[in-house]
Write an enzyme that holds these catalytic residues in place. Structure first.
Site, PDB file in Angstrom:
ATOM      1  N   PRO A 100      -7.112   6.168 -10.130  1.00 33.72           N
ATOM      2  CG  PRO A 100      -6.945   8.190 -11.307  1.00 33.72           C
ATOM      3  CD  PRO A 100      -7.236   6.730 -11.486  1.00 33.72           C
ATOM      4  CD  GLU A 134       2.200  -7.593  -7.024  1.00 36.64           C
ATOM      5  OE1 GLU A 134       1.928  -8.756  -6.692  1.00 36.64           O
ATOM      6  OE2 GLU A 134       3.114  -7.299  -7.801  1.00 36.64           O
ATOM      7  CD  GLU A 164      -1.828  -0.282   6.479  1.00 36.84           C
ATOM      8  OE1 GLU A 164      -1.476  -0.634   5.342  1.00 36.84           O
ATOM      9  OE2 GLU A 164      -1.210   0.571   7.133  1.00 36.84           O
ATOM     10  CG  PHE A 176      -1.261  -6.221 -13.583  1.00 37.14           C
ATOM     11  CD1 PHE A 176      -1.966  -7.361 -13.948  1.00 37.14           C
ATOM     12  CD2 PHE A 176      -1.536  -5.636 -12.359  1.00 37.14           C
ATOM     13  CE1 PHE A 176      -2.947  -7.888 -13.105  1.00 37.14           C
ATOM     14  CE2 PHE A 176      -2.515  -6.156 -11.512  1.00 37.14           C
ATOM     15  CZ  PHE A 176      -3.214  -7.284 -11.886  1.00 37.14           C
ATOM     16  CB  ALA A 177      -3.397  -1.247 -16.837  1.00 39.36           C
ATOM     17  CB  SER A 185      -6.775  -0.395  -0.864  1.00 32.82           C
ATOM     18  OG  SER A 185      -5.519   0.161  -0.601  1.00 32.82           O
ATOM     19  N   GLY A 188      25.989   5.313   9.316  1.00 38.75           N
ATOM     20  CA  GLY A 188      26.083   6.707   9.749  1.00 38.75           C
ATOM     21  C   GLY A 188      25.791   7.661   8.600  1.00 38.75           C
ATOM     22  N   GLY A 189      26.530   8.760   8.549  1.00 39.17           N
ATOM     23  CA  GLY A 189      26.305   9.775   7.511  1.00 39.17           C
ATOM     24  C   GLY A 189      26.427   9.213   6.111  1.00 39.17           C
TER      25      GLY A 189
HETATM   26  C1  LIG Z   1       5.666   1.995  -7.206  1.00 41.47           C
HETATM   27  C2  LIG Z   1       4.280   1.492  -7.472  1.00 41.47           C
HETATM   28  C3  LIG Z   1       4.039   0.629  -8.533  1.00 41.47           C
HETATM   29  C4  LIG Z   1       2.752   0.190  -8.816  1.00 41.47           C
HETATM   30  N1  LIG Z   1       2.523  -0.605  -9.909  1.00 41.47           N
HETATM   31  C5  LIG Z   1       1.239  -0.940 -10.235  1.00 41.47           C
HETATM   32  C6  LIG Z   1       0.965  -1.662 -11.441  1.00 41.47           C
HETATM   33  O1  LIG Z   1       1.875  -2.027 -12.206  1.00 41.47           O
HETATM   34  N2  LIG Z   1      -0.330  -1.907 -11.769  1.00 41.47           N
HETATM   35  C7  LIG Z   1      -1.365  -1.510 -10.967  1.00 41.47           C
HETATM   36  O2  LIG Z   1      -2.504  -1.786 -11.325  1.00 41.47           O
HETATM   37  N3  LIG Z   1      -1.138  -0.840  -9.822  1.00 41.47           N
HETATM   38  C8  LIG Z   1       0.142  -0.548  -9.431  1.00 41.47           C
HETATM   39  N4  LIG Z   1       0.384   0.158  -8.269  1.00 41.47           N
HETATM   40  C9  LIG Z   1      -0.750   0.623  -7.464  1.00 41.47           C
HETATM   41  C10 LIG Z   1      -0.848  -0.047  -6.110  1.00 41.47           C
HETATM   42  O3  LIG Z   1      -1.316  -1.347  -6.236  1.00 41.47           O
HETATM   43  C11 LIG Z   1      -1.713   0.869  -5.255  1.00 41.47           C
HETATM   44  O4  LIG Z   1      -0.954   2.014  -4.948  1.00 41.47           O
HETATM   45  C12 LIG Z   1      -2.190   0.188  -3.994  1.00 41.47           C
HETATM   46  O5  LIG Z   1      -3.162  -0.780  -4.303  1.00 41.47           O
HETATM   47  C13 LIG Z   1      -2.769   1.196  -2.995  1.00 41.47           C
HETATM   48  O6  LIG Z   1      -3.731   1.985  -3.618  1.00 41.47           O
HETATM   49  P1  LIG Z   1      -3.693   3.584  -3.435  1.00 41.47           P
HETATM   50  O7  LIG Z   1      -2.339   4.051  -3.801  1.00 41.47           O
HETATM   51  O8  LIG Z   1      -4.853   4.145  -4.155  1.00 41.47           O
HETATM   52  O9  LIG Z   1      -3.854   3.790  -1.883  1.00 41.47           O
HETATM   53  P2  LIG Z   1      -5.240   3.734  -1.030  1.00 41.47           P
HETATM   54  O10 LIG Z   1      -6.117   2.643  -1.548  1.00 41.47           O
HETATM   55  O11 LIG Z   1      -5.749   5.130  -1.005  1.00 41.47           O
HETATM   56  O12 LIG Z   1      -4.673   3.320   0.354  1.00 41.47           O
HETATM   57  C14 LIG Z   1      -3.870   4.230   1.128  1.00 41.47           C
HETATM   58  C15 LIG Z   1      -3.439   3.523   2.390  1.00 41.47           C
HETATM   59  O13 LIG Z   1      -4.583   3.195   3.154  1.00 41.47           O
HETATM   60  C16 LIG Z   1      -4.302   2.077   3.956  1.00 41.47           C
HETATM   61  N5  LIG Z   1      -5.398   1.119   3.821  1.00 41.47           N
HETATM   62  C17 LIG Z   1      -5.842   0.517   2.699  1.00 41.47           C
HETATM   63  N6  LIG Z   1      -6.887  -0.283   2.976  1.00 41.47           N
HETATM   64  C18 LIG Z   1      -7.115  -0.162   4.310  1.00 41.47           C
HETATM   65  C19 LIG Z   1      -8.071  -0.714   5.218  1.00 41.47           C
HETATM   66  N7  LIG Z   1      -9.022  -1.550   4.784  1.00 41.47           N
HETATM   67  N8  LIG Z   1      -8.005  -0.358   6.520  1.00 41.47           N
HETATM   68  C20 LIG Z   1      -7.066   0.507   6.958  1.00 41.47           C
HETATM   69  N9  LIG Z   1      -6.139   1.056   6.171  1.00 41.47           N
HETATM   70  C21 LIG Z   1      -6.157   0.735   4.858  1.00 41.47           C
HETATM   71  C22 LIG Z   1      -2.958   1.508   3.495  1.00 41.47           C
HETATM   72  O14 LIG Z   1      -1.944   1.902   4.411  1.00 41.47           O
HETATM   73  C23 LIG Z   1      -2.736   2.184   2.168  1.00 41.47           C
HETATM   74  O15 LIG Z   1      -1.366   2.342   1.875  1.00 41.47           O
HETATM   75  C24 LIG Z   1       1.685   0.589  -7.973  1.00 41.47           C
HETATM   76  C25 LIG Z   1       1.937   1.422  -6.868  1.00 41.47           C
HETATM   77  C26 LIG Z   1       3.210   1.871  -6.621  1.00 41.47           C
HETATM   78  C27 LIG Z   1       3.430   2.794  -5.448  1.00 41.47           C
END
Ligand SMILES: Cc1cc2nc3c(=O)[nH]c(=O)nc-3n(C[C@H](O)[C@H](O)[C@H](O)COP(=O)(O)OP(=O)(O)OC[C@H]3O[C@@H](n4cnc5c(N)ncnc54)[C@H](O)[C@@H]3O)c2cc1C
Length: 387
Positions: free
Chosen positions: A134, A367, A371, A129-130, A138, A343-344
């Site tokens: 970068p 997903e 937050e 699921f893509a 969120s 523990g350890g």
């Molecule tokens: C192991 C793993 C597997 C994944 N698999 C998939 C996949 O198969 N397909 C896919 O499409 N994506 C996948 N993802 C991506 C995942 O959905 C994103 O990492 C996630 O949506 C957060 O986006 P970001 O990493 O860019 O963090 P950012 O959007 O930069 O967010 C960073 C942090 O900001 C905080 N934040 C976010 N919004 C708010 C807000 N409104 N107010 C305050 N704080 C906030 C949260 O703490 C968040 O962790 C995966 C991620 C991981 C780590």
């Protein structure tokens, strides 16, 4: 695995049978420790899960190999909770087959369904699921990966990142901007196969709980217009509907990890001798165990309430967000407490509690981070207050 909660009225006898059969199968077929080759382990788990019929629950449509015509949320929760209890990678393999093909189950044409879903359900094809990029995690509507219509084809250019199963998937459901309107309204969904010219794995990403993960690159990647899923501009809705099916199941996976930690914690508390007593004789330990059990039961009640309401045809935006928030945050606390009891030994690589400590972390981020779930819950509450 402890199964008393499966007697709760949210579930039916068919769910209880599923839980019993799967628990027995998982105990003899999957292991929480796998070798260094995570790709090979994952491929083999997908095959095993397909051959044994469990993946049928991850796709919709009995004529396409699905267990039912719609994905039953309670069944996928039971599957994920049980698999996560036994092995995180098995849960991952199951979940990604569902999430990766979810857009096809929900919005695919009969031809797209027939071409992909039976093979996904048999474990012959691995799906991904893509959605994330970068600069669009969120804030997913900020995505920039573009799909330009060119005669009977779309041409994809851009990047996706954090894509689970990236590098081993055969089928990628890719969300890209088709530009009808700005933001969430100008996005469409596409089927891209791994062998399409112009598609490449730009980078494999290594995370604390290893599983196949990659950054994808599309460079003048041409696909037939018939590979679009749903209407042009409907992609964001399709992505949200897919996540809506699977969000509650993330809570269930967290529950599986938490229950395993509970059982590890209890074992350690009962057996570790210290100060001429056992660890469990101390009230500080008892308080910890009581808190862990209460956290698990609260999360389980929220999870199976959301799943039951969803299967009853209700909108569960608020309930699913509560379940994901409580279960993932709660599981982190339960696992941390269990690790402390060890523990350890708790921080030794590949000890069960050490593995769980790493496994749970990403569930609080993907997903929809915690937050984001808080914002969803508050938005739903405030909507109600205005009505
Ligand atoms: C192991 C793993 C597997 C994944 N698999 C998939 C996949 O198969 N397909 C896919 O499409 N994506 C996948 N993802 C991506 C995942 O959905 C994103 O990492 C996630 O949506 C957060 O986006 P970001 O990493 O860019 O963090 P950012 O959007 O930069 O967010 C960073 C942090 O900001 C905080 N934040 C976010 N919004 C708010 C807000 N409104 N107010 C305050 N704080 C906030 C949260 O703490 C968040 O962790 C995966 C991620 C991981 C780590």
């Amino acid at each position: 695995m402890e199964r008393e909660h499966f007697d709760w009225p949210f579930l039916e006898d068919r769910h209880r049978r599923l839980a019993t059969e799967l628990d027995a199968w998982a105990a003899s077929h999957v292991h929480d420790v796998h070798g260094d080759d995570v790709d090979a382990s994952c491929r083999s788990l997908v095959k095993q899960l397909g051959q044994s019929g469990w993946l049928a629950h991850a796709v919709a449509g009995s004529e396409y190999g699905g267990a039912a015509n719609v994905i039953d949320t309670r069944s996928i929760c039971i599957l994920r909770e049980t698999l996560a209890y036994h092995a995180g990678l098995a849960d991952f393999a199951f979940a990604m087959q569902g999430l990766g093909s979810g857009a096809i189950s929900l919005a695919g044409t009969a031809q797209q369904k027939a071409a992909w879903l039976p093979r996904v359900a048999r474990g012959e094809v691995i799906s991904a699921f893509a959605l994330s990029e970068p600069e669009a995690g969120s804030d997913v509507a900020a995505m920039s990966c573009a799909a330009r219509l060119d005669g009977g084809h779309y041409v994809l250019d851009g990047e996706k990142t954090w894509i689970s199963n990236g590098g081993i998937a055969d089928l990628y459901v890719v969300f890209a901007r088709t530009g009808e309107l700005p933001g969430a309204r100008g996005i469409s969904a596409f089927i891209v196969t791994a062998d399409t010219p112009g598609f490449e794995i730009a980078e494999r990403i290594h995370v604390i709980a290893p599983h196949p993960l990659a950054r994808l690159r599309f460079n003048n990647c041409r696909i037939a217009a018939s590979q679009r899923i749903g209407e042009s501009g409907e992609g964001f809705k399709i992505a949200m509907r897919t996540l809506d099916v699977f969000r509650t199941s993330v809570a269930a996976a967290a529950l599986g990890f938490a229950r395993r930690a509970m059982s590890e914690g209890l074992e350690r508390a009962r057996t570790r001798k210290m100060f001429n007593q056992t660890l469990s004789d101390f009230q500080l330990t008892q308080a910890k165990l009581a808190q862990m059990a209460t956290t698990i039961d609260s999360a389980a009640l929220l999870t199976y309430r959301a799943a039951w309401r969803r299967d009853g045809g209700h909108n569960v935006t608020r309930e699913a967000a509560m379940a994901k928030l409580a279960a993932t945050e709660g599981a982190q606390q339960v696992i941390d407490a269990a690790l402390q009891m060890w523990g350890g030994m708790g921080v030794v690589s590949e000890q069960t509690v050490e593995r769980l400590y790493r496994e749970i972390r990403a569930l609080r981020i993907y997903e929809g981070a915690t937050e984001v779930q808080q914002l969803i819950i508050a938005r739903e509450l405030l909507k109600g207050a205005k009505a």
